[in-house]
Design a protein around this motif. Structure first.
Motif, PDB file in Angstrom:
ATOM      1  N   SER A 293       0.822  -1.214   0.000  1.00 23.08           N
ATOM      2  CA  SER A 293       0.000   0.000   0.000  1.00 23.08           C
ATOM      3  C   SER A 293       0.853   1.260   0.000  1.00 23.08           C
ATOM      4  CB  SER A 293      -0.928  -0.003   1.215  1.00 23.08           C
ATOM      5  OG  SER A 293      -1.738  -1.144   1.244  1.00 23.08           O
ATOM      6  N   ILE A 294       1.846   1.307   0.880  1.00 22.61           N
ATOM      7  CA  ILE A 294       2.670   2.516   0.997  1.00 22.61           C
ATOM      8  C   ILE A 294       3.481   2.749  -0.271  1.00 22.61           C
ATOM      9  CG2 ILE A 294       4.596   3.557   2.250  1.00 22.61           C
ATOM     10  CD1 ILE A 294       3.556   2.142   4.759  1.00 22.61           C
ATOM     11  N   PHE A 295       4.110   1.690  -0.779  1.00 22.36           N
ATOM     12  CA  PHE A 295       4.955   1.854  -1.965  1.00 22.36           C
ATOM     13  C   PHE A 295       4.135   2.273  -3.181  1.00 22.36           C
ATOM     14  CE2 PHE A 295       6.806   0.136  -5.874  1.00 22.36           C
ATOM     15  CZ  PHE A 295       8.043   0.750  -5.855  1.00 22.36           C
TER      16      PHE A 295
ATOM     17  N   ARG B  27      -5.538   3.240  -2.717  1.00 23.86           N
ATOM     18  CA  ARG B  27      -6.320   4.392  -3.159  1.00 23.86           C
ATOM     19  C   ARG B  27      -6.401   5.450  -2.065  1.00 23.86           C
ATOM     20  NH1 ARG B  27     -11.886   2.230  -5.068  1.00 23.86           N
ATOM     21  NH2 ARG B  27     -12.008   4.286  -6.050  1.00 23.86           N
ATOM     22  N   TYR B  28      -6.489   5.006  -0.822  1.00 25.02           N
ATOM     23  CA  TYR B  28      -6.562   5.951   0.291  1.00 25.02           C
ATOM     24  C   TYR B  28      -5.252   6.716   0.443  1.00 25.02           C
ATOM     25  CZ  TYR B  28      -7.505   7.706   4.990  1.00 25.02           C
ATOM     26  OH  TYR B  28      -7.693   8.514   6.073  1.00 25.02           O
ATOM     27  N   ILE B  29      -4.131   5.994   0.422  1.00 18.62           N
ATOM     28  CA  ILE B  29      -2.826   6.648   0.574  1.00 18.62           C
ATOM     29  C   ILE B  29      -2.528   7.517  -0.632  1.00 18.62           C
ATOM     30  CG2 ILE B  29      -0.337   6.205   0.711  1.00 18.62           C
ATOM     31  CD1 ILE B  29      -0.942   3.748   2.370  1.00 18.62           C
ATOM     32  N   ARG B  30      -2.898   7.082  -1.822  1.00 20.68           N
ATOM     33  CA  ARG B  30      -2.686   7.886  -3.031  1.00 20.68           C
ATOM     34  C   ARG B  30      -3.432   9.205  -2.926  1.00 20.68           C
ATOM     35  NH1 ARG B  30      -5.591   8.984  -7.569  1.00 20.68           N
ATOM     36  NH2 ARG B  30      -4.403   9.400  -9.496  1.00 20.68           N
TER      37      ARG B  30
ATOM     38  N   TYR C  24       3.903   5.920  -4.974  1.00 21.54           N
ATOM     39  CA  TYR C  24       4.391   5.911  -6.366  1.00 21.54           C
ATOM     40  C   TYR C  24       3.313   6.387  -7.320  1.00 21.54           C
ATOM     41  CZ  TYR C  24       6.494   4.169 -10.691  1.00 21.54           C
ATOM     42  OH  TYR C  24       7.016   4.065 -11.962  1.00 21.54           O
ATOM     43  N   SER C  25       2.081   5.952  -7.086  1.00 20.74           N
ATOM     44  CA  SER C  25       0.978   6.357  -7.954  1.00 20.74           C
ATOM     45  C   SER C  25       0.708   7.853  -7.848  1.00 20.74           C
ATOM     46  CB  SER C  25      -0.278   5.563  -7.590  1.00 20.74           C
ATOM     47  OG  SER C  25      -1.372   5.928  -8.392  1.00 20.74           O
TER      48      SER C  25
END
Length: 315
Positions: A113-115, A199-202, A119-120
């Protein structure tokens, strides 16, 4: 901080009590476990009646609940109606495999998720961004049980690379977990959680990258890598903490289905067997443990907010 923790603990205790009331009431609607035993023609009805009296199942539901609550407050979780084992010993036996499965899935999910979330966000509107968002949406949409069946069919049935169930090979020495047995169930839990978290982290990272202080940092000539990983990533820790806080209860609940599908000898499999047998003490102990995990995860998440972001005031 101290007053905040005390207040939250009091609210958590009231919430926990309410959860036990609702759980016990819903469980009673499923019927009495004695009814399951009385179905056969050769069953001694007098013996069943005696057993119901011994276990207190002939009493009204509210009396059964208060008797259970009194025992819990004294540290007594009771005995299983099916195996006659102490419930606390059963939990101690099965919680280890569940923690191993959840810990592995949590670590893998957070790494993915983090990576890919960061990145996205950094490569917004690129082909890789669209690909990551699409895969995240698919991972979020596919039910866990369906993904488990697909992975079992591909990697166990067709390719024969990984076992489809269990925790270790039969006949081998020791009681621990063998890595190849952990891959598929951990992957199912991790991929399901990662789909939503990416999607949340992005989204959170995109919001941070658009802030004025980051534009100022770029204007001062600070390198792009330094802006992202020193300034933006530090502020992105808050949504990441939120992800962890939401993921722990979700993993705890999702493990019930996954453990059932992969015959993983953990709390999920124990709970499912107890539900099928209407084993009240085991079911209530599992519900109580789940509620405690959720409430503690929320409390720890709030406390971590204050450590990461000094502007957050806990009152």
């Amino acid at each position: 901080m101290k007053r905040y923790i005390i207040r939250r603990l009091l609210i958590a205790l009231i919430t926990l009590w309410g959860i036990t009331v609702i759980d016990f009431w819903l469980m009673s609607l499923a019927g009495n476990p004695i009814e399951i035993m009385s179905g056969g023609p050769k069953v001694n009805q007098a013996a069943l009646q005696q057993r119901a009296e011994t276990m207190g199942l002939n009493q009204p539901v509210y009396i059964q609940y208060f008797s259970w609550l009194k025992a819990i407050l004294q540290g007594d979780f009771g005995y299983s109606y099916k195996t006659y084992q102490p419930v606390d010993q059963m939990i101690a036996k099965y919680i280890g495999p569940t923690l191993i499965l959840m810990g592995t899935a949590l670590a893998v999910s957070l790494a993915i998720s983090i990576f890919f979330g960061i990145y996205s966000a950094i490569h917004q509107h690129s082909k890789s961004d669209y690909a990551i968002v699409t895969l995240a949406f698919v991972g979020q949409s596919v039910p866990g049980f369906f993904l488990a069946l697909v992975l079992i069919y591909i990697f166990s049935v067709k390719l024969g690379w990984l076992p489809s169930g269990g925790m270790r090979e039969l006949g081998t020495a020791g009681t621990g977990v063998q890595g190849k047995y952990l891959i598929l169930p951990a992957a199912v839990l991790a991929l399901g959680e990662a789909g939503n978290n990416i999607r949340y982290i992005r989204s959170s990272m995109l919001d941070i990258l658009s802030r004025d202080y980051l534009r100022t940092a770029r204007g001062k000539g600070i390198g792009r890598r330094l802006v992202i990983y020193k300034h933006a990533f530090r502020n992105a820790l808050i949504p990441i903490i939120t992800v962890i806080g939401m993921e722990i209860p979700s993993l705890f609940g999702g493990s019930i289905i996954v453990e059932q599908l992969f015959s993983w000898p953990g709390l999920g499999l124990m709970t499912m067997n107890a539900i099928l047998a209407r084993d009240y003490p085991v079911i209530m102990a599992s519900c109580l443990l789940s509620a405690v995990v959720v409430l503690l995860a929320n409390l720890v998440t709030d406390l971590l907010y204050a450590l990461v972001d000094p502007t957050v005031q806990l009152q």
